[in-house]
Each structure stands twice: as C-alpha cells, then as structure tokens.
Design an enzyme around this catalytic site. Structure first.
Site, PDB file in Angstrom:
ATOM      1  N   VAL A 129      16.455  64.824  59.809  1.00  0.00           N
ATOM      2  CA  VAL A 129      16.946  63.680  60.581  1.00  0.00           C
ATOM      3  C   VAL A 129      18.442  63.538  60.312  1.00  0.00           C
ATOM      4  O   VAL A 129      18.863  63.277  59.180  1.00  0.00           O
ATOM      5  CB  VAL A 129      16.203  62.383  60.207  1.00  0.00           C
ATOM      6  CG1 VAL A 129      16.707  61.227  61.068  1.00  0.00           C
ATOM      7  CG2 VAL A 129      14.702  62.548  60.374  1.00  0.00           C
ATOM      8  N   ASP A 130      19.246  63.739  61.363  1.00  0.00           N
ATOM      9  CA  ASP A 130      20.698  63.596  61.272  1.00  0.00           C
ATOM     10  C   ASP A 130      21.073  62.158  61.608  1.00  0.00           C
ATOM     11  O   ASP A 130      20.731  61.660  62.687  1.00  0.00           O
ATOM     12  CB  ASP A 130      21.393  64.545  62.247  1.00  0.00           C
ATOM     13  CG  ASP A 130      21.073  66.008  61.965  1.00  0.00           C
ATOM     14  OD1 ASP A 130      20.870  66.354  60.797  1.00  0.00           O
ATOM     15  OD2 ASP A 130      21.027  66.801  62.939  1.00  0.00           O
ATOM     16  N   VAL A 131      21.785  61.501  60.714  1.00  0.00           N
ATOM     17  CA  VAL A 131      22.087  60.077  60.909  1.00  0.00           C
ATOM     18  C   VAL A 131      23.569  59.794  60.728  1.00  0.00           C
ATOM     19  O   VAL A 131      24.281  60.498  60.013  1.00  0.00           O
ATOM     20  CB  VAL A 131      21.271  59.186  59.952  1.00  0.00           C
ATOM     21  CG1 VAL A 131      19.788  59.352  60.167  1.00  0.00           C
ATOM     22  CG2 VAL A 131      21.620  59.490  58.503  1.00  0.00           C
ATOM     23  N   TYR A 142      20.810  61.032  65.544  1.00  0.00           N
ATOM     24  CA  TYR A 142      21.350  61.952  66.531  1.00  0.00           C
ATOM     25  C   TYR A 142      20.623  63.296  66.466  1.00  0.00           C
ATOM     26  O   TYR A 142      20.070  63.669  65.424  1.00  0.00           O
ATOM     27  CB  TYR A 142      22.847  62.200  66.286  1.00  0.00           C
ATOM     28  CG  TYR A 142      23.729  61.030  66.651  1.00  0.00           C
ATOM     29  CD1 TYR A 142      24.419  60.997  67.858  1.00  0.00           C
ATOM     30  CD2 TYR A 142      23.866  59.946  65.790  1.00  0.00           C
ATOM     31  CE1 TYR A 142      25.233  59.918  68.200  1.00  0.00           C
ATOM     32  CE2 TYR A 142      24.677  58.862  66.112  1.00  0.00           C
ATOM     33  CZ  TYR A 142      25.352  58.861  67.325  1.00  0.00           C
ATOM     34  OH  TYR A 142      26.147  57.785  67.653  1.00  0.00           O
TER      35      TYR A 142
END
Length: 253
Positions: A129-131, A142
């Site tokens: 999970v890219d945050v 994102y």
C-alpha cells in the site's frame, strides 16, 4: 527465536536497477542480477523486487527476468509488479519466488487475493500500500507509481486485507521514498494499531539508527529500505551494501 527482518527493496525500470525520490525520476544504479549476487554474499534476511513498469504499462510480469533473479537469489524472494491473476502468481511461484506482492490489483479487486491465496497459499500473498500525507493530517492511498489516487480510507483498507487472509502487508511512504531522513513513525503507529498482520515498513530509512528505532518501537517488524542499501555516503555513491555483524548487534541485541 523470531526477530525483525531487514529487507532490501530493489526497483526495476526498463530491466535495470533504479532508485527514485518520492516516486519521481528513476535513476539507473546498476544491474539487478549483479545486485542480487552481492546481496547473497551479505546474507540478507529477505529481498523484495518491484517492477515499477508493469502495472503502469499494463503488461505481463517479465517472467524471463524473474526467472533469472530467482535462479540467482539465495534468500527468500518477494516479487511485485503487474500481477493481476492467480495464474500469473502461480507461474511466478513456480519460477522459484517465495512471495507475490500486489498493489493496484488488490485495491481494485480485493477478491483476487482469495483466489491467489488458494493457488499459492495465503502466507505467500503480500499487499503493498503506497501512501502519501493528506492536507488534513491523514493519509491518501495511491497506485500506479503514485499517479492514481484511490478513494479508500487507509485503516478500513488494511483491515479489509486482513479479513481476506493475506500473509503480509507492506506500507510504503511516498513522501519519504528516497529521502533517507527516517521512517514515518506516525504512519507506522496508525497501521500497526489497526491490524495484527505481519507488516513491513518501507520509505525513509537513511541510517542503521532508523532501522534500530523502528525495530525497538515495534519489536517484531519488517524494516525495508532501498536507498540505504544502494547508496553509500553523503554523495550517494552507488554501492550495494547491507548490515554488518556490528550493525545486527546494535539492532537486535
């Protein structure tokens, strides 16, 4: 006795090894096969390789490159990039990879995680999970190398992934990517308090002290880094490296 894992993360772009800063301007830093050979000698805990082209270009994973990496790799190996189906995941596992990482596919279609878990075992399914920090103190999610904002709330999303039975969660800070000024501990706290899954944090490690601080705070955790294990010194000379015996003693004992 279990201990935290310290994990180099290698980025692949146009078949080469690159590094980014805040997901921008990938800089070529060498050959990924050569990097794996060096990390083998360093007795690395685990290796994560992310192909940052596959999803953006909507292409299949590069099975030939993955096979070469897996054949060379003498440590647990997690691959991510372009995986959308259980069939693709199974093919990659058969090449000698231990874990499959998904991001946009998992967020857009969470049900695929159960399908892949049934095909390769839930313990081998990893979600990245890219945050990025939002204007109001929260975090936005994102995909597609930070180009596509997701209309989902972070805590709800990671809890959904835990319910689906994934093996591991990787939380990657876009703001801290390549900056080498430390992990986002506020982000780490928020996610760690929300789920009991195995978690790896990525983005920001610039020193052994950063890794030691993360391990001391969470005890059993995955501490991943890219730039720290690719560059050396204030001028960021390219040098593939890893923890020394003394570093490990500082962190774990």
């Amino acid at each position: 006795m279990l201990r935290s894992r310290v994990i180099p993360c290698l980025l692949i772009h146009n078949k080469g090894l690159v590094k980014t800063i805040k997901f921008q301007e990938p800089k070529y830093v060498g050959d990924p096969i050569n990097a794996v050979k060096i990390l083998n000698e360093k007795e690395v805990d685990e290796l994560v390789v992310l192909d940052i082209d596959a999803t953006v270009n909507n292409v299949e994973p590069d099975y030939e490159l993955i096979a070469h990496l897996a054949a060379e790799c003498r440590m647990p190996f997690c691959y991510g990039g372009g995986v959308k189906t259980a069939g693709q995941a199974k093919k990659i596992i058969q090449l000698g990879v231990e874990k499959i990482a998904l991001s946009s596919a998992a967020i857009d279609n969470p049900e695929v995680l159960e399908q892949i878990g049934q095909a390769i075992g839930c313990q081998s399914v990893v979600v990245v999970v890219d945050v990025k920090k939002s204007l109001f103190g929260g975090y936005d999610i994102y995909t597609h190398n930070g180009k596509r904002k997701v209309k989902k709330e972070l805590v709800n999303l990671v809890q959904e992934f835990e319910t689906l039975g994934i093996g591991e969660l990787v939380i990657n800070s876009i703001d801290n990517d390549g900056v080498m000024k430390g992990y986002d501990l506020k982000l780490a706290d928020r996610v760690r308090e929300s789920v009991s899954l195995p978690i790896t944090f990525l983005g920001g490690a610039g020193s052994i002290e950063d890794i030691a601080g993360l391990v001391d705070r969470f005890k059993l955790i995955g501490a991943a880094a890219g730039s720290l294990f690719v560059f050396k010194g204030k001028y960021r000379a390219v040098l593939i490296n890893y923890l020394s015996k003394e570093d490990k003693e500082r962190i774990f004992y």
